[in-house]
Scaffold this active site. Sequence first.
Site, short mmCIF file in Angstrom:
data_model
loop_
_atom_site.label_atom_id
_atom_site.label_comp_id
_atom_site.label_asym_id
_atom_site.label_seq_id
_atom_site.Cartn_x
_atom_site.Cartn_y
_atom_site.Cartn_z
CE LYS A 121 -2.66 2.82 3.16
NZ LYS A 121 -3.15 2.97 4.53
CG ASP A 140 -7.51 3.28 1.64
OD1 ASP A 140 -8.33 2.79 0.83
OD2 ASP A 140 -7.53 4.48 1.96
#
Length: 209
Positions: A121, A140
Amino acid sequence: MTKQERTLEAVRILKEHYPDALCSLVYDEPYQLMIAVRLSAQCTDARVNIVTKPLFQKYTSLEAFANADLAELEIDVKPCGFYKMKAKSIKEACQRLLTVYHGVLPDTMEELLTLPGVGRKTANLLLGDVYHKPAVVIVDTHFMRITKRLGLTTETEPPKIETDLRKLLPPEESSAFCHRIVLFGRDICRARKPQCGICPMREFCPSCT
């Protein structure tokens, strides 16, 4: 409507509603974004920005973070939670940037993942925001929730969601779309109580109630 059609329509609508698709974390240097994203784990971006303002004034360089007293750094980042783990990985990541990469943030996924505390991420966000690479998908909690509600993926694991959406999103739109999804998730498609009545995608969202 196919997944591809829904994706393109979502890209179009979110671009209209959120034309300025920027990361909400405040930073001046690439390494500062890396640190801010590390602090944002299990913490709101708003709180991170409050913490990083004095933090970046105190530690004014990559070298300052690399040479920081760990106990003192822990106190400085404590309001973001999980402060011992975050402080340790920030210090170690900055040390690695200096010793291995000569102070320059790497521009490949493989190299970024060698930095302590940097996962996919964070790496995708850095590649998109710092280096403007195409086809980055930042997964996310907002992205996981909303892409599933839109019927764009049935996966629950971030790497698999990333793979699914990379097939659907236009490469040049991916990074901005991810930032827009976050804004949309905060405003309308909330976790506990989505505002379906005012959602601009209600006509084609399979989860609209």
